[in-house]
Design an enzyme around this catalytic site. Structure first.
Site, PDB file in Angstrom:
ATOM      1  N   THR A 176       0.978  -1.358  -0.621  1.00 45.67           N
ATOM      2  CA  THR A 176       0.038  -0.331   0.066  1.00 45.67           C
ATOM      3  C   THR A 176       1.369   1.213  -0.081  1.00 45.67           C
ATOM      4  OG1 THR A 176      -1.529  -1.245   1.107  1.00 45.67           O
ATOM      5  CG2 THR A 176      -1.907   1.509   1.472  1.00 45.67           C
ATOM      6  N   CYS A 186      -9.130  -6.675   2.829  1.00 46.99           N
ATOM      7  CA  CYS A 186      -8.902  -5.758   2.875  1.00 46.99           C
ATOM      8  C   CYS A 186     -10.503  -4.660   3.150  1.00 46.99           C
ATOM      9  CB  CYS A 186      -7.969  -4.940   1.798  1.00 46.99           C
ATOM     10  SG  CYS A 186      -6.545  -5.446   1.919  1.00 46.99           S
TER      11      CYS A 186
END
Length: 360
Positions: A73, A304
């Site tokens: 990320t 996620c």
């Protein structure tokens, strides 16, 4: 317990754990030094990091540099926000949120369509002046493999940089050629909390995390020798075992496909990583299935996005209805999964699904 959620994370390789422990020793050890300190312990830690960097870099294309990050990320944010210039950022409709949400704020964002098989056609229109194209190599929810080489050529022709999220590909197959590539160690039997951004030579990025500039002035923060050593060990092991692991994963796929005959496969049957099987059974109550099969670790989509209650946007992007998306499960296996575990999991899951049909 049977673990079939290897897209979310993978078990830590024993070799990676062993490498990490050397840098987690207490005051009587010698591996705990700050790699940015000039004394002996610091230099030893810095040397260990550079050895690991070489092992990680060996699985990337030649002609680039590896910057360690806290995970994929952060690497994707650095790539998207750090890329100079103005103009649209084009992303496939099934990118990870770390790409889509970041592109939306750094954009303007342009969404590239995918077909019912989950494939993103490199021949589709890209707006004039596009400065960055992001197409992931292997999708994390449906396992579909994109034509990355063709997208690299498409980006070059458009005068755009090409970014690849290779989180689900790195350590499992040759990584695509690109201008920037993001990876995360815990997706291929390394530790959580460490990732990397590979940047092709000649591509300049603007630092997004300011401070000490420890990573060649591009990324600040004290590096963790333990996490990086584990990353390097996992990368070295993946390099040695890539063909063996791929054959094992393919055998597990064949066994699972036989067991789940009659269930519908989401995504391409041919252009995919065979460690990921996203399947559906119309009318299936996935939440109930999970409750009834608590000793089997599987998912309904990306970890996620779990708990949102919304249907998977990846499955919606390939044309599934809300009901079809919500009746889908994702099964994922890896190096440490046994054929017998596939047999037992399939038996249990199918029995629970059948029970739903019988009793509603």
């Amino acid at each position: 317990m049977i673990y079939l959620d290897n897209q979310a994370t993978t078990p830590l390789a024993p070799e990676a754990l062993e490498a990490m422990l050397k840098h987690l020793e207490g005051p009587d050890g010698t591996g705990f030094g700050n790699p940015h300190s000039p004394h002996k312990l610091g230099r030893q830690a810095a040397a260990a990091i550079e050895v690991a960097r070489e092992r990680v870099a060996a699985l990337f294309p030649s002609g680039g540099r590896v910057t360690f990050t806290g995970g994929a990320t952060e690497a994707l944010n650095l790539a998207i926000r750090g890329a100079a210039g103005n103009g649209p950022i084009a992303c496939s409709a099934i990118e990870h949120s770390a790409v889509l949400d970041t592109a939306r704020t750094a954009g303007p964002e342009v969404v590239l369509g995918v077909d019912v098989q989950g494939r993103c056609d490199p021949n589709q229109d890209v707006p004039a002046g596009t400065r960055l194209i992001a197409v992931m190599q292997v999708n994390n929810e449906i396992g579909v493999v994109q034509e990355s080489d063709k997208w690299a050529a498409r980006a070059k022709a458009a005068g755009a940089l090409f970014l690849v999220d290779a989180v689900q590909a790195y350590g499992k197959m040759p990584v695509a050629s690109a201008d920037m590539i993001a990876v995360s160690a815990h997706k291929f039997h390394g530790p959580k909390g460490i990732g990397a951004l590979w940047v092709r030579d000649g591509v300049d990025l603007t630092e997004q995390q300011t401070g000490g500039g420890q990573e060649s002035g591009l990324r600040s923060g004290t590096l963790s020798p333990a996490l990086i050593a584990g990353f390097g060990a996992a990368a070295g092991l993946a390099s040695e075992r890539m063909e063996e692991d791929s054959a094992h994963v393919a055998a597990l796929w064949d066994r699972a496909r036989d067991h789940f005959d009659g269930w519908i496969l989401n995504g391409s049957d041919t252009s995919r990583w065979r460690g990921n099987m996203n399947i559906r059974k119309d009318g299936l109550d996935v939440a109930r299935l999970m409750s009834d099969c608590r000793d089997i670790m599987f998912s309904a989509g990306s970890a996620c996005a779990s708990g949102s209650g919304k249907p998977s946007r990846v499955l919606k992007a390939i044309g599934l209805s809300d009901a079809q998306a919500k009746s889908s499960i994702r099964l994922g296996w890896s190096r440490y999964t046994a054929l017998e575990e596939i047999d037992e999991a399939a038996k249990t899951l199918k029995a629970a699904a059948k029970e739903q049909e019988l009793w509603g």
